[in-house]
Design a protein around this motif. Structure first.
Motif, mmCIF file in Angstrom:
data_model
loop_
_atom_site.group_PDB
_atom_site.id
_atom_site.type_symbol
_atom_site.label_atom_id
_atom_site.label_comp_id
_atom_site.label_asym_id
_atom_site.label_seq_id
_atom_site.Cartn_x
_atom_site.Cartn_y
_atom_site.Cartn_z
ATOM 1 N N GLU A 70 0.693 -1.158 0.005
ATOM 2 C CA GLU A 70 -0.114 -0.052 0.049
ATOM 3 C C GLU A 70 0.707 1.212 0.230
ATOM 4 N N LYS A 71 2.030 1.059 0.601
ATOM 5 C CA LYS A 71 2.870 2.313 0.847
ATOM 6 C C LYS A 71 3.470 2.585 -0.520
ATOM 7 N N MET A 72 3.888 1.616 -1.072
ATOM 8 C CA MET A 72 4.590 1.665 -2.536
ATOM 9 C C MET A 72 3.625 2.067 -3.627
ATOM 10 N N LEU A 73 2.248 1.463 -3.547
ATOM 11 C CA LEU A 73 1.367 2.158 -4.345
ATOM 12 C C LEU A 73 1.038 3.451 -4.231
ATOM 13 N N LYS A 74 1.058 4.212 -2.945
ATOM 14 C CA LYS A 74 0.729 5.348 -2.626
ATOM 15 C C LYS A 74 1.786 6.508 -3.414
ATOM 16 N N ILE A 75 3.095 6.037 -3.046
ATOM 17 C CA ILE A 75 4.213 6.847 -3.478
ATOM 18 C C ILE A 75 4.428 7.048 -4.967
#
Length: 435
Positions: A215-220
């Motif tokens: 989820e963090k990778m997707l957001k960034i």
């Protein structure tokens, strides 16, 4: 240090022994005689390239004077980066980490040297000289542990990559440390670090952490992609849309590994859809096609794991022409067979050549040997369970392969599963065999 024998003293002794003048020796070494004369009189420091030529001229090992050179560079005169940088690189090339450490630790008494040493570490990292690079990264990180700088975060990221190995506990410790520094990296390095952490947590079956990273990778990645679209920002070494697709794939992968196959099936179209990608390059077309291929395979796989036996024959035909898919497909087919009591003897017979462990590529890259070994350990356990449940006496050998391999990679769950299969084999050994 005046009482110590200096390099120039040893050169003088050599000249006396061989009855050579400074001029003669300088010519033989390829050094200007005036330069060597000033060195012999203590009027000029010995440069690294001159040290190499003198040592070779005396017929000595290339690193023969290195310990003395450290003393003379650091203590007999003021340290100069022009002399020490090539010396560090040469120490790294010859694996003289003892000399490197003395230089690095002394220089870091002055933090102005930290960025210079970091640049040397980066150069060594690019050369894949891991031990030498790690030595500098560790010392620079220690010197800046209270600075909370991006350079400190990069040191920790590089050390994580260097130290990744076959020991899952060490990998877990490294990943836990790195997570504290990821936010201090610039955004593109954050994406790379998150990807590497994802591989590590996947190999350790840490699905909650893996889901959070996805989820963090997707957001960034989504933010950077839109930002670049609006202001035509700098290009990155890897296309940003690939990180978006990868994060979506990881999300579905976590759902699959948690056994939520219906949710995984609903998530798969998100990474198969490349219509939002604006790049029209050959690379973009190749990446989109790859994710669509993975999506098709994973639709079959998740339907299979959800108990939809009607897809089995179609899935088998699909993988038959895709060698890199066969191993993981067999693993999942046997898992499903054990769960739903299917007979897949004909499939195991058809693909028997692919059952022994071999090297396969995967979405996690070829470097992650631990993950592939872990999957093979699980596969052996599932295969042993399948054979034994059908009274086919092949399980003992397969189970012991699982125990041996799992023990090597310290995977307790697989050791237990494999041992249970072995115990079951012993328990039924006295039963009459089928005709």
């Amino acid at each position: 240090m005046e009482h110590m024998v200096k390099i120039r003293d040893e050169i003088a002794a050599y000249l006396t022994k061989h009855k050579l003048s400074v001029h003669q020796f300088a010519v033989a070494c390829g050094i200007h005689s005036g330069t060597l004369s000033r060195v012999m009189k203590g009027q000029q420091a010995l440069a690294m390239n001159h040290l190499t030529r003198v040592t070779r001229g005396m017929g000595l090992a290339e690193d023969y004077f290195y310990s003395k050179y450290v003393d003379e560079c650091l203590f007999d005169s003021a340290p100069t980066w022009r002399r020490l940088r090539p010396f560090l690189l040469q120490c790294a090339a010859l694996a003289r980490l003892d000399c490197m450490e003395r230089v690095v630790q002394t220089l870091l008494d002055n933090l102005l040297y930290a960025p210079l040493l970091f640049e040397v570490a980066e150069e060594l990292f690019e050369q894949k000289n891991w031990p030498a690079a790690a030595l500098i990264y560790e010392n620079v990180a220690a010197s800046e542990k209270y600075q909370h700088s991006e350079r400190l975060a990069l040191c920790q990221y590089r050390l994580f990559l260097i130290n990744l190995g076959d020991d899952p506990q060490k990998n877990l410790i490294g990943a836990t440390i790195l997570e504290n520094y990821v936010d201090k990296l610039d955004e593109i390095n954050q994406l790379d670090a998150l990807k590497q952490l994802a591989h590590t947590y996947a190999s350790l079956h840490k699905w909650e952490q893996l889901g959070e990273l996805a989820e963090k990778m997707l957001k960034i990645a989504s933010h950077l992609y839109e930002l670049r679209r609006s202001n035509h920002g700098q290009p990155y070494k890897r296309p940003l849309y690939a990180y978006v697709l990868y994060a979506r794939l990881l999300r579905a992968y976590v759902q699959e590994e948690r056994g939520d196959y219906k949710a995984a099936l609903e998530s798969i179209p998100a990474y198969m859809d490349g219509s939002w990608i604006r790049e029209d390059t050959e690379e973009a077309k190749r990446i989109i096609a790859q994710y669509q291929e993975w999506g098709r395979a994973n639709i079959y796989l998740n339907r299979l794991m959800d108990g939809q036996m009607e897809v089995l024959a179609e899935y088998v035909e699909y993988i038959s022409s895709r060698e890199n898919e066969i191993f993981i497909a067999l693993f999942r087919i046997v898992q499903a067979a054990n769960r739903y009591k299917w007979n897949v003897d004909h499939i195991l017979q058809r693909f028997s050549d692919y059952i022994p462990y071999r090297k396969y590529s995967s979405i996690f890259g070829e470097r992650n040997k631990l993950m592939m070994s872990d999957q093979y350990g699980q596969f052996c356990s599932e295969l042993a369970t399948y054979y034994l449940s059908r009274n086919q006496y092949k399980g003992d050998e397969v189970s012991m392969q699982s125990v041996d391999l799992s023990a090597k990679i310290d995977c307790t769950d697989n050791v237990i599963r494999g041992t249970i299969s072995v115990d079951f084999e012993i328990a039924i050994s006295d039963m009459p065999k089928p005709d």
